[in-house]
Design a protein around this motif. Structure first.
Motif, PDB file in Angstrom:
ATOM      1  N   ARG A  29      13.664   6.107  -0.873  1.00  0.00           N
ATOM      2  CA  ARG A  29      13.524   5.489  -2.148  1.00  0.00           C
ATOM      3  C   ARG A  29      13.279   4.143  -2.130  1.00  0.00           C
ATOM      4  O   ARG A  29      13.809   3.329  -1.462  1.00  0.00           O
ATOM      5  N   LEU A  30      12.544   3.644  -3.274  1.00  0.00           N
ATOM      6  CA  LEU A  30      12.165   2.309  -3.394  1.00  0.00           C
ATOM      7  C   LEU A  30      13.384   1.439  -3.690  1.00  0.00           C
ATOM      8  O   LEU A  30      14.063   1.643  -4.972  1.00  0.00           O
ATOM      9  N   PRO A  31      13.806   0.395  -3.232  1.00  0.00           N
ATOM     10  CA  PRO A  31      14.673  -0.508  -3.577  1.00  0.00           C
ATOM     11  C   PRO A  31      14.333  -1.445  -4.827  1.00  0.00           C
ATOM     12  O   PRO A  31      13.217  -1.790  -4.907  1.00  0.00           O
ATOM     13  N   GLU A  32      15.326  -1.432  -5.624  1.00  0.00           N
ATOM     14  CA  GLU A  32      14.873  -2.203  -6.877  1.00  0.00           C
ATOM     15  C   GLU A  32      14.201  -3.667  -6.601  1.00  0.00           C
ATOM     16  O   GLU A  32      13.342  -4.079  -7.386  1.00  0.00           O
ATOM     17  N   ARG A  33      14.840  -4.184  -5.881  1.00  0.00           N
ATOM     18  CA  ARG A  33      14.370  -5.429  -5.199  1.00  0.00           C
ATOM     19  C   ARG A  33      12.825  -5.455  -4.862  1.00  0.00           C
ATOM     20  O   ARG A  33      12.128  -6.638  -5.056  1.00  0.00           O
ATOM     21  N   ALA A  34      12.263  -4.492  -4.310  1.00  0.00           N
ATOM     22  CA  ALA A  34      10.899  -4.329  -4.141  1.00  0.00           C
ATOM     23  C   ALA A  34       9.912  -4.464  -5.157  1.00  0.00           C
ATOM     24  O   ALA A  34       9.009  -5.185  -4.919  1.00  0.00           O
ATOM     25  N   LEU A  35      10.215  -4.158  -6.362  1.00  0.00           N
ATOM     26  CA  LEU A  35       9.309  -4.327  -7.515  1.00  0.00           C
ATOM     27  C   LEU A  35       9.250  -5.824  -7.730  1.00  0.00           C
ATOM     28  O   LEU A  35       8.053  -6.248  -7.976  1.00  0.00           O
ATOM     29  N   GLU A  36      10.630  -6.569  -7.690  1.00  0.00           N
ATOM     30  CA  GLU A  36      10.400  -8.011  -7.996  1.00  0.00           C
ATOM     31  C   GLU A  36       9.497  -8.690  -6.897  1.00  0.00           C
ATOM     32  O   GLU A  36       8.709  -9.537  -7.340  1.00  0.00           O
ATOM     33  N   ASP A  37       9.875  -8.492  -5.846  1.00  0.00           N
ATOM     34  CA  ASP A  37       9.170  -8.968  -4.742  1.00  0.00           C
ATOM     35  C   ASP A  37       7.435  -8.583  -4.778  1.00  0.00           C
ATOM     36  O   ASP A  37       6.822  -9.476  -4.439  1.00  0.00           O
ATOM     37  N   ALA A  38       6.997  -7.543  -4.912  1.00  0.00           N
ATOM     38  CA  ALA A  38       5.777  -7.206  -4.969  1.00  0.00           C
ATOM     39  C   ALA A  38       5.217  -8.036  -6.129  1.00  0.00           C
ATOM     40  O   ALA A  38       4.045  -8.570  -6.113  1.00  0.00           O
ATOM     41  N   LEU A  39       5.687  -8.074  -7.494  1.00  0.00           N
ATOM     42  CA  LEU A  39       5.222  -8.842  -8.518  1.00  0.00           C
ATOM     43  C   LEU A  39       4.949 -10.356  -8.226  1.00  0.00           C
ATOM     44  O   LEU A  39       4.050 -10.832  -8.686  1.00  0.00           O
ATOM     45  N   ARG A  40       5.978 -11.076  -7.557  1.00  0.00           N
ATOM     46  CA  ARG A  40       5.883 -12.351  -6.914  1.00  0.00           C
ATOM     47  C   ARG A  40       4.821 -12.617  -5.755  1.00  0.00           C
ATOM     48  O   ARG A  40       4.425 -13.736  -5.920  1.00  0.00           O
ATOM     49  N   ALA A  41       4.366 -11.498  -5.178  1.00  0.00           N
ATOM     50  CA  ALA A  41       3.534 -11.745  -3.875  1.00  0.00           C
ATOM     51  C   ALA A  41       2.046 -11.816  -4.317  1.00  0.00           C
ATOM     52  O   ALA A  41       1.325 -12.484  -3.626  1.00  0.00           O
ATOM     53  N   GLY A  42       1.791 -11.065  -5.325  1.00  0.00           N
ATOM     54  CA  GLY A  42       0.400 -10.894  -5.747  1.00  0.00           C
ATOM     55  C   GLY A  42      -0.279 -11.793  -6.777  1.00  0.00           C
ATOM     56  O   GLY A  42       0.632 -12.689  -7.537  1.00  0.00           O
ATOM     57  N   ASP A  43      -1.442 -11.610  -6.967  1.00  0.00           N
ATOM     58  CA  ASP A  43      -2.110 -12.313  -8.162  1.00  0.00           C
ATOM     59  C   ASP A  43      -2.161 -11.705  -9.503  1.00  0.00           C
ATOM     60  O   ASP A  43      -2.876 -12.147 -10.291  1.00  0.00           O
ATOM     61  N   GLY A  44      -2.113 -10.491  -9.260  1.00  0.00           N
ATOM     62  CA  GLY A  44      -2.161  -9.474 -10.499  1.00  0.00           C
ATOM     63  C   GLY A  44      -1.450  -8.293 -10.317  1.00  0.00           C
ATOM     64  O   GLY A  44      -1.049  -7.841  -9.221  1.00  0.00           O
ATOM     65  N   PRO A  45      -1.582  -7.306 -11.439  1.00  0.00           N
ATOM     66  CA  PRO A  45      -1.088  -5.926 -11.259  1.00  0.00           C
ATOM     67  C   PRO A  45      -1.528  -5.091 -10.045  1.00  0.00           C
ATOM     68  O   PRO A  45      -0.806  -4.409  -9.471  1.00  0.00           O
ATOM     69  N   GLU A  46      -2.975  -5.308  -9.638  1.00  0.00           N
ATOM     70  CA  GLU A  46      -3.408  -4.472  -8.662  1.00  0.00           C
ATOM     71  C   GLU A  46      -2.762  -4.669  -7.218  1.00  0.00           C
ATOM     72  O   GLU A  46      -2.475  -3.942  -6.556  1.00  0.00           O
ATOM     73  N   ASP A  47      -2.459  -6.233  -7.296  1.00  0.00           N
ATOM     74  CA  ASP A  47      -1.894  -6.603  -5.905  1.00  0.00           C
ATOM     75  C   ASP A  47      -0.480  -6.048  -5.884  1.00  0.00           C
ATOM     76  O   ASP A  47       0.080  -5.740  -4.845  1.00  0.00           O
ATOM     77  N   ALA A  48       0.430  -5.980  -6.959  1.00  0.00           N
ATOM     78  CA  ALA A  48       1.663  -5.449  -6.975  1.00  0.00           C
ATOM     79  C   ALA A  48       1.723  -4.030  -6.696  1.00  0.00           C
ATOM     80  O   ALA A  48       2.571  -3.473  -5.855  1.00  0.00           O
ATOM     81  N   VAL A  49       0.841  -3.357  -7.241  1.00  0.00           N
ATOM     82  CA  VAL A  49       0.805  -1.874  -6.772  1.00  0.00           C
ATOM     83  C   VAL A  49       0.332  -1.672  -5.491  1.00  0.00           C
ATOM     84  O   VAL A  49       1.155  -0.621  -4.871  1.00  0.00           O
ATOM     85  N   ASP A  50      -0.549  -2.242  -4.850  1.00  0.00           N
ATOM     86  CA  ASP A  50      -0.936  -2.325  -3.476  1.00  0.00           C
ATOM     87  C   ASP A  50       0.265  -2.481  -2.428  1.00  0.00           C
ATOM     88  O   ASP A  50       0.538  -1.921  -1.690  1.00  0.00           O
ATOM     89  N   ALA A  51       1.095  -3.656  -3.039  1.00  0.00           N
ATOM     90  CA  ALA A  51       2.340  -3.853  -2.116  1.00  0.00           C
ATOM     91  C   ALA A  51       3.282  -2.730  -2.364  1.00  0.00           C
ATOM     92  O   ALA A  51       3.825  -2.454  -1.412  1.00  0.00           O
ATOM     93  N   LEU A  52       3.502  -2.139  -3.668  1.00  0.00           N
ATOM     94  CA  LEU A  52       4.737  -0.983  -3.532  1.00  0.00           C
ATOM     95  C   LEU A  52       4.203   0.073  -2.907  1.00  0.00           C
ATOM     96  O   LEU A  52       5.201   0.801  -2.177  1.00  0.00           O
ATOM     97  N   ARG A  53       2.930   0.329  -2.561  1.00  0.00           N
ATOM     98  CA  ARG A  53       2.500   1.486  -1.968  1.00  0.00           C
ATOM     99  C   ARG A  53       2.616   1.329  -0.424  1.00  0.00           C
ATOM    100  O   ARG A  53       2.511   2.420   0.151  1.00  0.00           O
ATOM    101  N   LYS A  54       2.796   0.236   0.165  1.00  0.00           N
ATOM    102  CA  LYS A  54       2.866   0.048   1.622  1.00  0.00           C
ATOM    103  C   LYS A  54       4.398   0.312   1.964  1.00  0.00           C
ATOM    104  O   LYS A  54       5.325   0.357   1.322  1.00  0.00           O
TER     105      LYS A  54
END
Length: 67
Positions: free
Chosen positions: A42-67
């Motif tokens: 399962r995806l840890p809750e912290r992963a969502l925050e990390d994904a949002l901070r790492a990218g430049d937009g929603p597409e980057d966040a979704v890509d990070a979460l899929r990895k």
């Protein structure tokens, strides 16, 4: 018909927030963290925050979460 939480008689706190141009608003449900991924984990809750901070937009966040 029931709303959020699907529980008759549930009470929720109402609040207001100002969203300005350039702000990001994320809406997700607990199902995001409950659904196991392809590897069974399962995806840890912290992963969502990390994904949002790492990218430049929603597409980057979704890509990070899929990895």
């Amino acid at each position: 018909m029931y709303g959020v939480g699907m529980v008759a008689g549930a009470r929720f706190l109402a609040s207001r927030r100002v969203v300005a141009p350039g702000d990001r608003l994320l809406m997700a449900t607990d199902g995001l963290f409950e659904q196991p991924g392809p590897d069974g984990t399962r995806l840890p809750e912290r992963a969502l925050e990390d994904a949002l901070r790492a990218g430049d937009g929603p597409e980057d966040a979704v890509d990070a979460l899929r990895k």
